[in-house]
Design a protein around this motif. Sequence first.
Motif, short mmCIF file in Angstrom:
data_model
loop_
_atom_site.label_atom_id
_atom_site.label_comp_id
_atom_site.label_asym_id
_atom_site.label_seq_id
_atom_site.Cartn_x
_atom_site.Cartn_y
_atom_site.Cartn_z
N VAL A 1 -10.69 24.62 -63.13
CA VAL A 1 -10.51 23.98 -61.82
C VAL A 1 -9.04 23.89 -61.45
O VAL A 1 -8.65 24.16 -60.31
CB VAL A 1 -11.16 22.58 -61.84
N SER A 2 -8.19 23.50 -62.39
CA SER A 2 -6.77 23.32 -62.08
C SER A 2 -6.12 24.64 -61.69
O SER A 2 -5.22 24.67 -60.84
CB SER A 2 -6.03 22.71 -63.27
N ALA A 3 -6.57 25.75 -62.30
CA ALA A 3 -6.00 27.05 -61.98
C ALA A 3 -6.23 27.44 -60.52
O ALA A 3 -5.43 28.17 -59.92
CB ALA A 3 -6.58 28.12 -62.90
N ILE B 1 -11.80 14.18 -61.80
CA ILE B 1 -10.92 14.64 -60.73
C ILE B 1 -9.77 13.65 -60.55
O ILE B 1 -8.61 14.05 -60.43
CB ILE B 1 -11.71 14.81 -59.42
N ILE B 2 -10.09 12.36 -60.53
CA ILE B 2 -9.06 11.34 -60.39
C ILE B 2 -8.08 11.43 -61.55
O ILE B 2 -6.85 11.36 -61.36
CB ILE B 2 -9.68 9.94 -60.31
N SER B 3 -8.59 11.59 -62.77
CA SER B 3 -7.73 11.65 -63.94
C SER B 3 -6.83 12.88 -63.90
O SER B 3 -5.64 12.82 -64.24
CB SER B 3 -8.57 11.66 -65.21
N ASP B 4 -7.38 14.03 -63.48
CA ASP B 4 -6.55 15.24 -63.37
C ASP B 4 -5.47 15.08 -62.31
O ASP B 4 -4.33 15.52 -62.50
CB ASP B 4 -7.42 16.45 -63.05
N LEU B 5 -5.82 14.46 -61.19
CA LEU B 5 -4.82 14.23 -60.14
C LEU B 5 -3.69 13.35 -60.66
O LEU B 5 -2.52 13.59 -60.36
CB LEU B 5 -5.47 13.61 -58.91
N PHE B 6 -4.05 12.33 -61.43
CA PHE B 6 -3.01 11.47 -62.00
C PHE B 6 -2.11 12.26 -62.95
O PHE B 6 -0.89 12.11 -62.94
CB PHE B 6 -3.63 10.29 -62.74
N ALA C 1 -21.26 19.48 -60.06
CA ALA C 1 -19.85 19.87 -60.01
C ALA C 1 -19.32 20.11 -61.42
O ALA C 1 -19.80 19.53 -62.40
CB ALA C 1 -19.03 18.79 -59.32
N ILE C 2 -18.33 20.98 -61.52
CA ILE C 2 -17.71 21.25 -62.82
C ILE C 2 -17.06 20.00 -63.37
O ILE C 2 -17.14 19.70 -64.55
CB ILE C 2 -16.67 22.39 -62.68
N LEU C 3 -16.40 19.22 -62.49
CA LEU C 3 -15.76 17.97 -62.89
C LEU C 3 -16.42 16.80 -62.18
O LEU C 3 -16.81 16.90 -61.02
CB LEU C 3 -14.26 18.00 -62.55
N THR C 4 -16.50 15.68 -62.87
CA THR C 4 -17.00 14.46 -62.24
C THR C 4 -15.89 13.85 -61.38
O THR C 4 -14.73 14.25 -61.46
CB THR C 4 -17.42 13.44 -63.30
N VAL D 1 -5.88 17.17 -53.44
CA VAL D 1 -7.16 16.49 -53.56
C VAL D 1 -8.29 17.39 -53.06
O VAL D 1 -9.29 17.61 -53.75
CB VAL D 1 -7.16 15.15 -52.79
N THR D 2 -8.15 17.92 -51.85
CA THR D 2 -9.21 18.76 -51.30
C THR D 2 -9.38 20.03 -52.12
O THR D 2 -10.50 20.48 -52.36
CB THR D 2 -8.89 19.11 -49.83
N ASN D 3 -8.27 20.63 -52.56
CA ASN D 3 -8.38 21.84 -53.37
C ASN D 3 -9.10 21.58 -54.69
O ASN D 3 -9.92 22.38 -55.15
CB ASN D 3 -6.98 22.40 -53.67
N LEU D 4 -8.79 20.43 -55.31
CA LEU D 4 -9.41 20.11 -56.59
C LEU D 4 -10.90 19.84 -56.43
O LEU D 4 -11.72 20.26 -57.25
CB LEU D 4 -8.71 18.90 -57.21
N VAL D 5 -11.27 19.15 -55.36
CA VAL D 5 -12.70 18.89 -55.12
C VAL D 5 -13.43 20.19 -54.89
O VAL D 5 -14.50 20.44 -55.47
CB VAL D 5 -12.87 17.95 -53.90
N ARG D 6 -12.89 21.06 -54.04
CA ARG D 6 -13.56 22.33 -53.75
C ARG D 6 -13.63 23.22 -54.99
O ARG D 6 -14.64 23.88 -55.23
CB ARG D 6 -12.84 23.06 -52.61
N ALA D 7 -12.56 23.24 -55.76
CA ALA D 7 -12.56 24.09 -56.95
C ALA D 7 -13.52 23.56 -58.02
O ALA D 7 -14.01 24.33 -58.86
CB ALA D 7 -11.15 24.17 -57.54
N SER D 8 -13.81 22.27 -57.99
CA SER D 8 -14.67 21.69 -59.01
C SER D 8 -16.15 21.91 -58.73
O SER D 8 -16.99 21.69 -59.60
CB SER D 8 -14.42 20.18 -59.14
N GLU D 9 -16.49 22.34 -57.50
CA GLU D 9 -17.89 22.63 -57.20
C GLU D 9 -18.24 24.01 -57.74
O GLU D 9 -17.51 24.99 -57.53
CB GLU D 9 -18.13 22.60 -55.69
#
Length: 574
Positions: A154-156, A338-343, A331-334, A307-315
């Motif tokens: 997802v992060s990539a 997602i919140i933890s990765d953003l932090f 979703a790939i990430l809960t 935020v939007t990129n991470l949400v879309r990439a996690s689906e």
Amino acid sequence: MSFFHVFLVFSALPLAFAGWSAITLVQNYKKASSTGLPITIRFISPGSPLWMMLSPLIMRIAEYLPFTTSFIATYRRGWEARERCRPHVKMGDLFMICTPGGNWLKVCHPLITSDILKRKWCFERDLDAFEVLNIYGKNLATSQGEDWNRHRKVSAATFTEKNHELVWRESLKVGRQMLEYWLYRFPKPVRTLAQDTRVFTLNVLAAALFDKSYPFESREESEARERRAVGAKDAAFGYRDSLCTILRQIVPIMVFGEQRLRDSWWLPASWRRAGHAVSDFRNYVTELINEERALLAQGKQNTPNLVTNLVRASEEGDGSLKAGNPKPKQAILTKDEIISDLFVFAFAGNDTTAITLTHIIAFMAARPDVQDWVSEEIHYHLYDDDETKWDYVNCAELKRCWAVVYETLRLCHPLGQIVKTTGLRPRVLQYKRQSVVIPEKTTVEINLPALQTHPLYWDRGLSWQPGNFIRGAGYPEILRSDVMSDFLPWSVGRGVCPGKRFSQVELVAVLVALFRDHRVEPVPEKGESMQEARQRVERHAKDVEMRLLNEMREPERVALRWYKVEQRVIERRP
């Protein structure tokens, strides 16, 4: 229990601790000796939480005592970044550090470094070193195996070129605002370099995370704004301020946790605010995640931010939440992940970039020739005074600016060590045509400050020379790679920093904003010539101490003055 018994109990505790330390030190020394490598003994474990809290005070006291030079050089946190290649020149490419809390293998050898990084299942990431980042749960930095693969996938896909373009524009704007603050609003000389660079990176980060733009303001101006709010929450600044509070109070958050910080009246007010900031940040990001998922379900596109990129990439798939689909795929990430990765993106990207920018400006102040060298290139490629015409595509052309960033990270890296562990089994390394068995539960640290300054690989490696990364004469020049066997500032391979390009663009853009038409110089102290002032500032730029990261130890002692210059016309080829 009588006072005497209480006294005996408390007297026994230090003795018991000393006895335990002696026993474990002997055991660890036997393990370290089995390697046949040089060994240095430390009577204090560098990773001890008690030492992490007390060492800054102890070191400040030691500086005023006689015969403590060796103690400070050996035990100051971040000594590797301060000493750089010197311990390895003395002891060799590999050596063991033996402590009561465990053994450390220090590595300063390009081929062995490459071998360790390739054998990811033998030399795993030391997750204990990243425990501080689990505020919101597991994330890219604190997971491994299949969980790490999910986060990495997802992060990539999160850091896109559109997002980097936003970073370019915002860095130019906020960098110009920071310069105007130093020129016109700050009482001269400027002594808040480290504070102000953190505000800069925080504003750029907030724009990239939330698509919210903030004007540059100093800490004093920020506190005055909060007082004017008379206790009311300033919603416009809520995103940024909650993140700022968390980053500033990361240690008490790690020690006490969110709930205890919020509920413990006896803790300092700033710590209690940190507990509320953790909750506020979660609420802000949750709202944005829910909004983005609703838009995604309707087939709509929101402004691209992290935020939007991470949400879309996690689906899963090409966006599983589509209009009319009552049962979207999982979703790939809960949401919590997602919140933890953003932090983690915020933590890893904010302070590291701010610290690097602090070093860059200090080094530049000591080197007017490099300022002119960089400014000449900026004017050549960005010759129009209209900033709106400075496109993101120009970023790649500014090779001297990139070289300044690379050279600063080579000499003063905020992280310093790529940390691995042998885990529960011994591991074998090939060194000098022999097999060296590294015992189980050994922390393996690739020592970047040593590797990136060692005289075997770098000519004049302990001096700041951005020209190290430029080849050729005239435009276009050739920029050396940011991935070499002896230069790994963003790591390499699958372990490369996902925000690598983000930080590169941010730093290059702020160099454009600061040095295209302006210069900085140190303010000499009483009886000091300008040349002596520049030498002193360069010494301070190299003087590093670890807090959470390796940073300039006394940035407030670097007093600076900014001024505008008239530029000569740079002739451009047709």
